[in-house]
Design a protein around this motif. Structure first.
Motif, PDB file in Angstrom:
ATOM      1  N   TRP A 102       0.884  -1.200   0.097  1.00 53.89           N
ATOM      2  CA  TRP A 102      -0.112   0.086   0.037  1.00 53.89           C
ATOM      3  C   TRP A 102       0.924   1.373  -0.061  1.00 53.89           C
ATOM      4  O   TRP A 102       0.589   2.270  -0.658  1.00 53.89           O
ATOM      5  N   LEU A 103       1.888   1.314   0.896  1.00 52.65           N
ATOM      6  CA  LEU A 103       2.806   2.278   0.797  1.00 52.65           C
ATOM      7  C   LEU A 103       3.541   2.379  -0.473  1.00 52.65           C
ATOM      8  O   LEU A 103       3.636   3.760  -0.948  1.00 52.65           O
ATOM      9  N   GLY A 120       3.745   5.816  -3.410  1.00 48.21           N
ATOM     10  CA  GLY A 120       5.084   6.288  -3.560  1.00 48.21           C
ATOM     11  C   GLY A 120       5.924   6.539  -2.427  1.00 48.21           C
ATOM     12  O   GLY A 120       6.957   7.232  -2.430  1.00 48.21           O
ATOM     13  N   ILE A 121       5.456   5.743  -1.341  1.00 54.05           N
ATOM     14  CA  ILE A 121       6.502   5.908  -0.274  1.00 54.05           C
ATOM     15  C   ILE A 121       7.448   4.430  -0.305  1.00 54.05           C
ATOM     16  O   ILE A 121       6.729   3.348  -0.326  1.00 54.05           O
ATOM     17  N   HIS A 122       8.584   4.499  -0.503  1.00 55.02           N
ATOM     18  CA  HIS A 122       9.321   3.529  -0.690  1.00 55.02           C
ATOM     19  C   HIS A 122      10.593   3.038   0.192  1.00 55.02           C
ATOM     20  O   HIS A 122      11.363   2.336   0.201  1.00 55.02           O
ATOM     21  N   SER A 123      10.710   3.804   1.258  1.00 53.84           N
ATOM     22  CA  SER A 123      11.831   3.841   2.211  1.00 53.84           C
ATOM     23  C   SER A 123      11.537   4.451   3.571  1.00 53.84           C
ATOM     24  O   SER A 123      10.494   5.130   3.640  1.00 53.84           O
ATOM     25  N   ALA A 124      12.125   4.107   4.524  1.00 52.01           N
ATOM     26  CA  ALA A 124      11.906   4.666   5.718  1.00 52.01           C
ATOM     27  C   ALA A 124      12.225   6.228   5.982  1.00 52.01           C
ATOM     28  O   ALA A 124      11.370   6.973   6.576  1.00 52.01           O
ATOM     29  N   ARG A 170       9.273   8.988   7.072  1.00 52.65           N
ATOM     30  CA  ARG A 170       9.686  10.087   7.959  1.00 52.65           C
ATOM     31  C   ARG A 170       9.282  11.332   7.521  1.00 52.65           C
ATOM     32  O   ARG A 170       8.745  12.019   8.086  1.00 52.65           O
ATOM     33  N   ARG A 171       9.630  11.584   6.208  1.00 49.61           N
ATOM     34  CA  ARG A 171       9.260  12.909   5.622  1.00 49.61           C
ATOM     35  C   ARG A 171       7.862  13.101   5.815  1.00 49.61           C
ATOM     36  O   ARG A 171       7.388  14.362   5.942  1.00 49.61           O
ATOM     37  N   ASN A 174       0.033  11.593   7.448  1.00 52.29           N
ATOM     38  CA  ASN A 174       0.086  11.879   5.924  1.00 52.29           C
ATOM     39  C   ASN A 174       0.153  10.593   5.000  1.00 52.29           C
ATOM     40  O   ASN A 174      -0.462  10.505   4.108  1.00 52.29           O
ATOM     41  N   ALA A 175       1.085   9.715   5.598  1.00 50.82           N
ATOM     42  CA  ALA A 175       1.142   8.372   4.989  1.00 50.82           C
ATOM     43  C   ALA A 175      -0.165   7.636   4.885  1.00 50.82           C
ATOM     44  O   ALA A 175      -0.427   7.213   4.070  1.00 50.82           O
ATOM     45  N   TYR A 176      -0.828   7.709   6.144  1.00 55.25           N
ATOM     46  CA  TYR A 176      -1.938   6.976   6.194  1.00 55.25           C
ATOM     47  C   TYR A 176      -3.109   7.601   5.280  1.00 55.25           C
ATOM     48  O   TYR A 176      -4.092   6.978   4.513  1.00 55.25           O
ATOM     49  N   LYS A 177      -3.125   8.913   5.248  1.00 54.19           N
ATOM     50  CA  LYS A 177      -4.207   9.729   4.555  1.00 54.19           C
ATOM     51  C   LYS A 177      -4.163   9.302   2.990  1.00 54.19           C
ATOM     52  O   LYS A 177      -4.966   9.069   2.140  1.00 54.19           O
ATOM     53  N   ALA A 178      -2.582   9.169   2.712  1.00 48.40           N
ATOM     54  CA  ALA A 178      -2.335   8.839   0.978  1.00 48.40           C
ATOM     55  C   ALA A 178      -3.094   7.503   0.819  1.00 48.40           C
ATOM     56  O   ALA A 178      -3.388   7.247  -0.252  1.00 48.40           O
TER      57      ALA A 178
END
Length: 94
Positions: free
Chosen positions: A18-19, A23-27, A31-32, A37-41
């Motif tokens: 899901w991450l 577009g979230i591929h790394s720790a 963190r950024r 915001n990650a959950y919302k995405a």
């Protein structure tokens, strides 16, 4: 496949997929953006993630099991998610 996200506490194959899909591929990506915001995405993309994912992401960032996050912190995450408080992850001035 060596998936950095799956090496973080609380994150498994599905949550990592899901991450990645948002577009979230790394720790460092995680963190950024921060947990909210990650959950919302993930939710905006249409995945049926429960609030446990929100807590799991926060726990991954803190390197603790999601169930060990204090109730007060979970409530703060929920309030931020609901827009009741406008606090940026790295801009907490009191």
């Amino acid at each position: 496949m060596n998936d950095e996200l799956q090496h973080l506490k609380n994150l498994g194959k599905t949550s990592a997929q899901w991450l990645h899909a948002v577009g979230i591929h790394s720790a460092s990506d995680l963190r950024r953006l921060g947990a909210v915001n990650a959950y919302k995405a993930v939710r905006t993309r249409g995945f049926r993630a429960s609030k446990v994912l929100l807590y799991a992401i926060e726990g991954a960032l803190l390197d603790v099991h999601w169930n060990d996050i204090p109730a007060e912190r979970k409530e703060a995450l929920n309030q931020q998610l609901d827009g009741k408080i406008a606090v940026q992850k790295n801009n907490r001035e009191f």
